[in-house]
Design an enzyme around this catalytic site. Structure first.
Site, short mmCIF file in Angstrom:
data_model
loop_
_atom_site.label_atom_id
_atom_site.label_comp_id
_atom_site.label_asym_id
_atom_site.label_seq_id
_atom_site.Cartn_x
_atom_site.Cartn_y
_atom_site.Cartn_z
N LYS A 197 -69.90 -20.35 -36.84
CA LYS A 197 -68.77 -21.27 -37.06
C LYS A 197 -69.27 -22.65 -37.48
O LYS A 197 -70.33 -23.10 -37.04
CB LYS A 197 -67.94 -21.30 -35.76
N LYS A 206 -73.50 -23.26 -24.69
CA LYS A 206 -73.84 -24.67 -24.49
C LYS A 206 -74.93 -24.84 -23.45
O LYS A 206 -75.78 -25.71 -23.58
CB LYS A 206 -72.59 -25.47 -24.07
N LYS A 243 -69.43 -29.46 -35.53
CA LYS A 243 -69.83 -30.85 -35.70
C LYS A 243 -71.12 -31.16 -34.96
O LYS A 243 -71.74 -32.18 -35.19
CB LYS A 243 -68.69 -31.77 -35.25
P1 AMP Z 1 -63.76 -28.96 -30.78
O1 AMP Z 1 -64.43 -29.50 -31.97
O2 AMP Z 1 -64.58 -27.89 -30.14
O3 AMP Z 1 -63.22 -29.98 -29.83
O4 AMP Z 1 -62.49 -28.18 -31.33
C1 AMP Z 1 -61.26 -28.79 -31.59
C2 AMP Z 1 -60.33 -27.79 -32.25
O5 AMP Z 1 -60.82 -27.44 -33.55
C3 AMP Z 1 -60.17 -26.46 -31.50
O6 AMP Z 1 -58.85 -26.02 -31.63
C4 AMP Z 1 -61.11 -25.55 -32.21
O7 AMP Z 1 -60.75 -24.21 -32.08
C5 AMP Z 1 -60.96 -26.03 -33.65
N1 AMP Z 1 -62.18 -25.76 -34.42
C6 AMP Z 1 -63.41 -26.29 -34.23
N2 AMP Z 1 -64.29 -25.81 -35.13
C7 AMP Z 1 -63.60 -24.93 -35.92
C8 AMP Z 1 -63.94 -24.11 -37.04
N3 AMP Z 1 -65.17 -24.08 -37.54
N4 AMP Z 1 -62.96 -23.36 -37.59
C9 AMP Z 1 -61.69 -23.39 -37.10
N5 AMP Z 1 -61.31 -24.13 -36.05
C10 AMP Z 1 -62.24 -24.91 -35.46
#
Ligand code: AMP
Ligand code: TRP
Length: 335
Positions: free
Chosen positions: A198, A115, A201
């Protein structure tokens, strides 16, 4: 909410529209855990502001995230759903833990390195460096046993354990040492355009991700455009990361094993397979989308859930924070 149940804590940042990565990697698994555990499912808005947010978008996404938790099947009667900034104990605990953390260990975190690259020219916010300490505080103040997250968060869970152990050994037993809980299938949903990365968003290319709220025609278009390869065989192998990812997605939607998916599409190429992946996603997401839109019409219902959630969460979290304050030598305020 049995007193003897093990405790689960997890959270998602309202920092962007949610993708199917968030859904399969996190939310869908949380639903499965709600009967067996005492679950705290948080909207981590304090984490979201570690990068720049447009205030009105942050507000809208926070409400949408609460609605998404509920629409996905997280029962607000059984679980504690709340907004992180409504429980000041998170910030109090974070400051104390900050003072037991090292800049070295924080700057070694992969997510920080990734980041912060983006902000090298404009200045790297201190919040980005301290981000995992807040995450540790989130988890430790509820004495959580398990933390269900996607694979990308394992390093942060390790740090949480380190900080907890360090505090316990410096000041005597205070925190339970939590464990990560990584789902198998949806652990990592990959980008549809660069399937070795990965699905995120925050990607600049909307074709790389599918949002939980994407309408059916958009889902069909994005899946049809998903990068595969010229091998032409539906096979679950690291040599075909694009196909492997679509198989994982199908498996998450339908419950079919990847071996069964291989069998079903033997000798068929990618066109029909992709159509079916899109269809499976639509089947999974459409009912959730309808429910989210329904729930968003009644904001006072959502706010009421958060209010009750924050009250319950504060009660538990404040107990741990008082303990922390006492142990480091602070005088507790008179009750
Ligand atoms: P975040 O979007 O970083 O706040 O992630 C929220 C949750 O979604 C966390 O538990 C991440 O590990 C999970 N997560 C986000 N992106 C992925 C992805 N591409 N595949 C699986 N889990 C994800
Ligand atoms: N850092 C997590 C993510 O980006 C979100 C998060 C914040 C979290 N605090 C947490 C996850 C506590 C689990 C437990 O996905």
């Amino acid at each position: 909410m049995g007193e003897n149940k093990k405790v689960i804590f997890s959270g998602i940042q309202p920092s962007g529209e949610l993708t199917i990565g968030n859904y399969f990697g996190a939310i869908k698994n949380w639903v499965k855990l709600q009967d067996e555990y005492d679950c705290y499912y948080c909207i981590v808005d304090l984490h979201a502001i570690t990068v720049k947010q447009e205030p009105k978008d942050l507000r809208r996404r926070t409400l949408q995230l609460i609605a998404t938790y509920i629409a996905s099947g997280i029962d607000p009667e059984k679980n504690t759903i709340f907004i992180q900034s409504h429980v000041p104990a998170h910030v109090q605990a974070q400051w104390i833990l900050n003072c037991t953390s090292y800049v070295g260990e924080l700057s070694r975190m992969t997510q920080f390195k990734d980041k912060s690259k983006k902000y090298e020219d404009t200045g790297i916010g201190a919040g980005l460096l301290n981000y995992p300490v807040l995450m540790a505080a989130d988890i430790l103040i509820y004495q959580a046993d398990l933390v269900p997250v996607g694979k990308d968060q394992t390093q942060h869970i390790e740090l949480t354990r380190d900080l907890a152990q360090r505090f316990n050994s410096t000041y005597s037993e205070t925190f339970k040492i939590p464990e990560g809980y990584i789902p198998t299938g949806g652990a990592k949903i990959m980008s549809l355009q660069e399937p070795i990365k990965k699905m995120s968003k925050s990607s600049d290319n909307p074709n790389s991700f599918i949002l939980i709220m994407d309408p059916p025609e958009v889902i069909k278009r994005k899946v049809a455009r998903a990068v595969t390869d010229n091998i032409g065989v539906v096979k679950y192998t690291d040599d075909q990361p694009g196909v492997k990812n679509l198989m994982n997605i199908m498996s998450c939607c339908t419950g079919m094993s990847t071996a069964d998916i291989e069998k079903k599409y033997e000798g068929q190429g990618y066109a029909k397979f992709k159509e079916d992946v899109a269809e499976a996603l639509i089947q999974e997401l459409e009912p959730i989308q309808n429910k989210v839109n329904e729930l968003l019409k009644d904001k006072s219902y959502l706010q009421d859930i958060c209010k009750k959630g924050a009250q319950k969460a504060s009660y538990v979290a404040n107990k741990t924070v008082s303990k922390m304050m006492r142990k480091v030598g602070f005088i507790l305020p008179e009750k």
